[in-house]
Design a protein around this motif. Structure first.
Motif, short mmCIF file in Angstrom:
data_model
loop_
_atom_site.label_atom_id
_atom_site.label_comp_id
_atom_site.label_asym_id
_atom_site.label_seq_id
_atom_site.Cartn_x
_atom_site.Cartn_y
_atom_site.Cartn_z
N VAL A 1 0.85 -1.19 0.00
CA VAL A 1 0.00 0.00 0.00
C VAL A 1 0.89 1.24 0.00
O VAL A 1 1.75 1.39 0.85
N ILE A 2 0.68 2.09 -0.97
CA ILE A 2 1.34 3.39 -1.02
C ILE A 2 0.29 4.46 -0.77
O ILE A 2 -0.79 4.44 -1.39
N SER A 3 0.56 5.38 0.12
CA SER A 3 -0.36 6.47 0.41
C SER A 3 0.24 7.79 -0.05
O SER A 3 1.41 8.06 0.21
N ILE A 4 -0.57 8.58 -0.71
CA ILE A 4 -0.14 9.91 -1.16
C ILE A 4 -1.09 10.93 -0.55
O ILE A 4 -2.27 10.99 -0.91
N SER A 5 -0.56 11.72 0.37
CA SER A 5 -1.37 12.74 1.03
C SER A 5 -1.27 14.05 0.25
O SER A 5 -0.21 14.67 0.22
N ILE A 6 -2.37 14.43 -0.38
CA ILE A 6 -2.36 15.64 -1.22
C ILE A 6 -3.79 16.10 -1.44
O ILE A 6 -4.72 15.29 -1.48
N ASP A 7 -3.97 17.40 -1.59
CA ASP A 7 -5.27 17.96 -1.94
C ASP A 7 -5.31 18.06 -3.46
O ASP A 7 -4.60 18.86 -4.06
N LEU A 8 -6.13 17.24 -4.09
CA LEU A 8 -6.17 17.20 -5.55
C LEU A 8 -6.66 18.52 -6.17
O LEU A 8 -6.49 18.74 -7.36
N TYR A 9 -7.26 19.36 -5.36
CA TYR A 9 -7.72 20.67 -5.84
C TYR A 9 -6.54 21.63 -6.06
O TYR A 9 -6.64 22.58 -6.82
N SER A 10 -5.42 21.37 -5.40
CA SER A 10 -4.29 22.28 -5.47
C SER A 10 -3.57 22.20 -6.82
O SER A 10 -3.61 21.17 -7.50
N ASN A 11 -2.95 23.30 -7.20
CA ASN A 11 -2.23 23.37 -8.47
C ASN A 11 -1.09 22.35 -8.51
O ASN A 11 -0.33 22.22 -7.56
N GLY A 12 -0.99 21.63 -9.60
CA GLY A 12 0.09 20.67 -9.78
C GLY A 12 -0.10 19.36 -9.06
O GLY A 12 0.79 18.50 -9.09
N ALA A 13 -1.25 19.16 -8.41
CA ALA A 13 -1.45 17.95 -7.60
C ALA A 13 -1.43 16.68 -8.46
O ALA A 13 -0.80 15.69 -8.10
N VAL A 14 -2.11 16.72 -9.60
CA VAL A 14 -2.15 15.53 -10.46
C VAL A 14 -0.75 15.18 -10.95
O VAL A 14 -0.35 14.00 -10.96
N HIS A 15 0.00 16.19 -11.35
CA HIS A 15 1.39 15.97 -11.81
C HIS A 15 2.22 15.35 -10.69
O HIS A 15 3.04 14.45 -10.94
N GLU A 16 2.01 15.82 -9.46
CA GLU A 16 2.78 15.29 -8.33
C GLU A 16 2.43 13.83 -8.06
O GLU A 16 3.31 13.00 -7.79
#
Length: 199
Positions: free
Chosen positions: A57-72
């Motif tokens: 399991v890999i977890s990625i903590s990020i707000d997808l609404y933020s700029n560049g989130a998908v790229h990250e």
């Protein structure tokens, strides 16, 4: 052999609610998981809950609404040298508020999370999905309330779920659309239990 053994499933909004249930179901079928969510604490709890399944399991903590989130997100997956076999676009929002309060900020929030992010994430992972003969699952809400904001939401959901499958289907094996109906999540119940929901 389990149905998803050796496969990797990415689930947005995978730390609670519908996304969490999907994660558990996939783990039960032997899938390795990439969970994307905003809250590190919830993601860590979900990781612990999945330990008995013996999967990665890999977890990625990020707000997808933020700029560049998908790229990250795509970058972290590439860095881990992990191929995504199934993408579950689950993260989204539905704010049930009067149309008079549905200003441009609220509109942008809905369009970004419910339309832009699934498009961009599917595109970012398209090479993986093509190579894997993979699948895309879009979780959407089609509201049935009568007030104008819900009418807008229904139109938005319908447009999203009908266009994304059509443009990806020639390249990705299967694109599914699932309507689990609206659920209320804790943070929105605290704000206004009568007018908000999210999947």
């Amino acid at each position: 052999m389990k149905l998803l053994a050796g496969k990797t499933v990415l689930i947005t909004g995978g730390s609670d609610g519908i996304g969490s249930a999907i994660a558990t179901a996939c783990a039960g079928q032997g899938a390795n998981l990439v969970l994307v969510g905003r809250g590190r604490q919830k993601l860590s709890k979900k990781e612990n809950d999945l330990l008995p399944y013996g999967i990665d399991v890999i977890s990625i903590s990020i707000d997808l609404y933020s700029n560049g989130a998908v790229h990250e997100v795509a970058g972290k997956i590439a860095d881990d040298r992990r191929r995504i076999d199934i993408l579950v676009n689950n993260a989204g929002i539905g704010r049930f508020i009067p149309f008079s309060d549905f200003d441009q900020d609220v509109l942008d929030l809905h369009l970004n999370l419910n339309v832009r992010v699934p498009y961009l994430l599917t595109r970012a992972l398209l090479n993986d999905l093509i190579e894997a003969h993979g699948n895309v699952i879009n979780i959407f809400i089609k509201q049935g309330d009568v007030h104008l904001s819900s009418a807008w939401e229904s139109a938005r959901s319908y447009k999203k779920l009908n266009t994304l499958p059509d443009i990806t289907r020639p390249q990705v094996r299967s694109v599914f659309r699932i309507d689990p109906k609206t659920i209320k999540k804790e943070r929105y119940q605290h704000e206004n239990p009568d007018h908000r929901g999210q999947h």
